[in-house]
Design a protein around this motif. Structure first.
Motif, PDB file in Angstrom:
ATOM      1  N   TRP A  72      -8.532  10.482  -4.265  1.00 37.47           N
ATOM      2  CA  TRP A  72      -8.403  11.528  -3.249  1.00 37.47           C
ATOM      3  C   TRP A  72      -6.943  11.639  -2.859  1.00 37.47           C
ATOM      4  O   TRP A  72      -6.365  10.701  -2.306  1.00 37.47           O
ATOM      5  N   LYS A  73      -6.325  12.757  -3.208  1.00 38.86           N
ATOM      6  CA  LYS A  73      -4.926  13.025  -2.860  1.00 38.86           C
ATOM      7  C   LYS A  73      -4.023  11.837  -3.224  1.00 38.86           C
ATOM      8  O   LYS A  73      -3.195  11.399  -2.434  1.00 38.86           O
ATOM      9  N   GLY A  74      -4.220  11.332  -4.435  1.00 39.96           N
ATOM     10  CA  GLY A  74      -3.390  10.242  -4.945  1.00 39.96           C
ATOM     11  C   GLY A  74      -3.812   8.854  -4.506  1.00 39.96           C
ATOM     12  O   GLY A  74      -3.200   7.870  -4.901  1.00 39.96           O
ATOM     13  N   HIS A  75      -4.874   8.739  -3.742  1.00 40.19           N
ATOM     14  CA  HIS A  75      -5.352   7.445  -3.252  1.00 40.19           C
ATOM     15  C   HIS A  75      -6.638   7.051  -3.981  1.00 40.19           C
ATOM     16  O   HIS A  75      -7.579   7.840  -4.042  1.00 40.19           O
ATOM     17  N   ARG A  76      -6.675   5.835  -4.499  1.00 37.23           N
ATOM     18  CA  ARG A  76      -7.884   5.330  -5.134  1.00 37.23           C
ATOM     19  C   ARG A  76      -8.893   5.031  -4.028  1.00 37.23           C
ATOM     20  O   ARG A  76      -8.592   4.334  -3.070  1.00 37.23           O
ATOM     21  N   LYS A 101      -9.730   3.535   5.107  1.00 43.18           N
ATOM     22  CA  LYS A 101      -8.935   2.633   4.284  1.00 43.18           C
ATOM     23  C   LYS A 101      -9.325   2.839   2.828  1.00 43.18           C
ATOM     24  O   LYS A 101     -10.478   2.650   2.443  1.00 43.18           O
ATOM     25  N   PHE A 102      -8.367   3.248   2.021  1.00 39.92           N
ATOM     26  CA  PHE A 102      -8.559   3.416   0.588  1.00 39.92           C
ATOM     27  C   PHE A 102      -7.781   2.315  -0.124  1.00 39.92           C
ATOM     28  O   PHE A 102      -7.334   1.357   0.488  1.00 39.92           O
ATOM     29  N   GLY A 103      -7.606   2.446  -1.430  1.00 39.72           N
ATOM     30  CA  GLY A 103      -6.859   1.453  -2.193  1.00 39.72           C
ATOM     31  C   GLY A 103      -7.703   0.219  -2.462  1.00 39.72           C
ATOM     32  O   GLY A 103      -8.912   0.297  -2.627  1.00 39.72           O
ATOM     33  N   THR A 104      -7.048  -0.932  -2.483  1.00 37.71           N
ATOM     34  CA  THR A 104      -7.716  -2.203  -2.756  1.00 37.71           C
ATOM     35  C   THR A 104      -7.470  -3.158  -1.594  1.00 37.71           C
ATOM     36  O   THR A 104      -6.659  -2.876  -0.706  1.00 37.71           O
ATOM     37  N   TRP A 105      -8.142  -4.296  -1.633  1.00 40.31           N
ATOM     38  CA  TRP A 105      -7.900  -5.310  -0.592  1.00 40.31           C
ATOM     39  C   TRP A 105      -6.446  -5.757  -0.629  1.00 40.31           C
ATOM     40  O   TRP A 105      -5.832  -5.980   0.414  1.00 40.31           O
ATOM     41  N   GLU A 106      -5.890  -5.894  -1.823  1.00 39.94           N
ATOM     42  CA  GLU A 106      -4.514  -6.351  -1.978  1.00 39.94           C
ATOM     43  C   GLU A 106      -3.498  -5.275  -1.599  1.00 39.94           C
ATOM     44  O   GLU A 106      -2.420  -5.579  -1.124  1.00 39.94           O
ATOM     45  N   ASN A 107      -3.853  -4.020  -1.861  1.00 45.30           N
ATOM     46  CA  ASN A 107      -2.961  -2.894  -1.588  1.00 45.30           C
ATOM     47  C   ASN A 107      -3.706  -1.792  -0.839  1.00 45.30           C
ATOM     48  O   ASN A 107      -3.988  -0.734  -1.407  1.00 45.30           O
ATOM     49  N   PRO A 108      -4.009  -2.043   0.436  1.00 39.44           N
ATOM     50  CA  PRO A 108      -4.728  -1.008   1.181  1.00 39.44           C
ATOM     51  C   PRO A 108      -3.851   0.217   1.434  1.00 39.44           C
ATOM     52  O   PRO A 108      -2.635   0.099   1.577  1.00 39.44           O
ATOM     53  N   GLU A 109      -4.497   1.372   1.436  1.00 40.54           N
ATOM     54  CA  GLU A 109      -3.818   2.630   1.734  1.00 40.54           C
ATOM     55  C   GLU A 109      -4.648   3.334   2.797  1.00 40.54           C
ATOM     56  O   GLU A 109      -5.841   3.556   2.608  1.00 40.54           O
ATOM     57  N   TYR A 110      -4.038   3.672   3.907  1.00 44.38           N
ATOM     58  CA  TYR A 110      -4.766   4.310   4.995  1.00 44.38           C
ATOM     59  C   TYR A 110      -4.519   5.813   4.957  1.00 44.38           C
ATOM     60  O   TYR A 110      -3.405   6.261   4.740  1.00 44.38           O
ATOM     61  N   TYR A 111      -5.595   6.540   5.153  1.00 41.88           N
ATOM     62  CA  TYR A 111      -5.501   7.995   5.117  1.00 41.88           C
ATOM     63  C   TYR A 111      -6.149   8.536   6.385  1.00 41.88           C
ATOM     64  O   TYR A 111      -7.280   8.175   6.725  1.00 41.88           O
ATOM     65  N   LYS A 112      -5.444   9.425   7.032  1.00 41.60           N
ATOM     66  CA  LYS A 112      -5.936  10.001   8.279  1.00 41.60           C
ATOM     67  C   LYS A 112      -6.388  11.441   8.044  1.00 41.60           C
ATOM     68  O   LYS A 112      -5.612  12.277   7.591  1.00 41.60           O
ATOM     69  N   PHE A 113      -7.643  11.696   8.344  1.00 37.81           N
ATOM     70  CA  PHE A 113      -8.204  13.046   8.271  1.00 37.81           C
ATOM     71  C   PHE A 113      -8.006  13.697   9.634  1.00 37.81           C
ATOM     72  O   PHE A 113      -8.475  13.182  10.654  1.00 37.81           O
ATOM     73  N   GLU A 114      -7.323  14.823   9.632  1.00 44.59           N
ATOM     74  CA  GLU A 114      -6.978  15.493  10.894  1.00 44.59           C
ATOM     75  C   GLU A 114      -7.954  16.599  11.282  1.00 44.59           C
ATOM     76  O   GLU A 114      -8.060  16.945  12.444  1.00 44.59           O
TER      77      GLU A 114
END
Length: 159
Positions: A72-76, A101-114
């Motif tokens: 989703w928008k470059g996030h796994r 929280k997207f990504g992995t446990w080792e590399n989390p990526e947070y995405y905010k839906f507005e």
């Protein structure tokens, strides 16, 4: 039951007795470009057993594709069953902003839906991903060629 991926350069026999004395057989499938999946059995399987093993592997591949294949928008995005339920609940609630929280446990990526609209697009996108993965899995199982396995089993039962 351990399934392994192997590769060779010669022609691959889909079901082969490798030790007649001990009745050890190797079942192979997903034969593409010299690579294949393989499992060793301590008996000659019947066709129903072959089908069950291969169909279960297809199901596992489909679940893996669903769980790990959505971006989703470059996030796994991990689409485990639990995450699917959580995402659906949040998307259906329409409460924004919402942080996932997207990504992995080792590399989390947070995405905010507005916006609610963005939540709806996310839900539609991951639902389409799941639908596509399921349809591919069904097609793979429906179109699998069982004839070589059936011939080998029949030939061994008649000898």
């Amino acid at each position: 039951m351990r399934i392994k991926t192997s590769s060779i350069d010669s022609s691959i026999i889909p079901l082969e007795c490798i030790d007649r004395k001990r009745n050890v057989w190797r079942l192979r499938w997903n034969i593409e470009d010299g690579e294949f999946e393989e499992i060793q059995l301590n008996h000659m399987p019947n066709l129903d057993e072959v089908k069950n093993i291969i169909r279960e592997w297809c199901n596992e591949q489909t679940v893996n594709r669903i769980t790990n294949g959505f971006i989703w928008k470059g996030h796994r995005v991990n689409l485990s069953k639990e995450n699917q339920a959580n995402y659906t609940m949040f998307c259906d609630s329409g409460i924004v902003p919402a942080m996932f929280k997207f990504g992995t446990w080792e590399n989390p990526e947070y995405y905010k839906f507005e916006t609610v609209d963005e939540l709806k697009r996310f839900k539609t996108a991951f639902s389409e991903h799941i639908k596509t993965c399921l349809q591919l899995g069904w097609a793979r199982k429906d179109n699998f060629n069982w004839t070589p396995y059936e011939q080998i089993i029949n030939n061994n039962n008649n000898s």
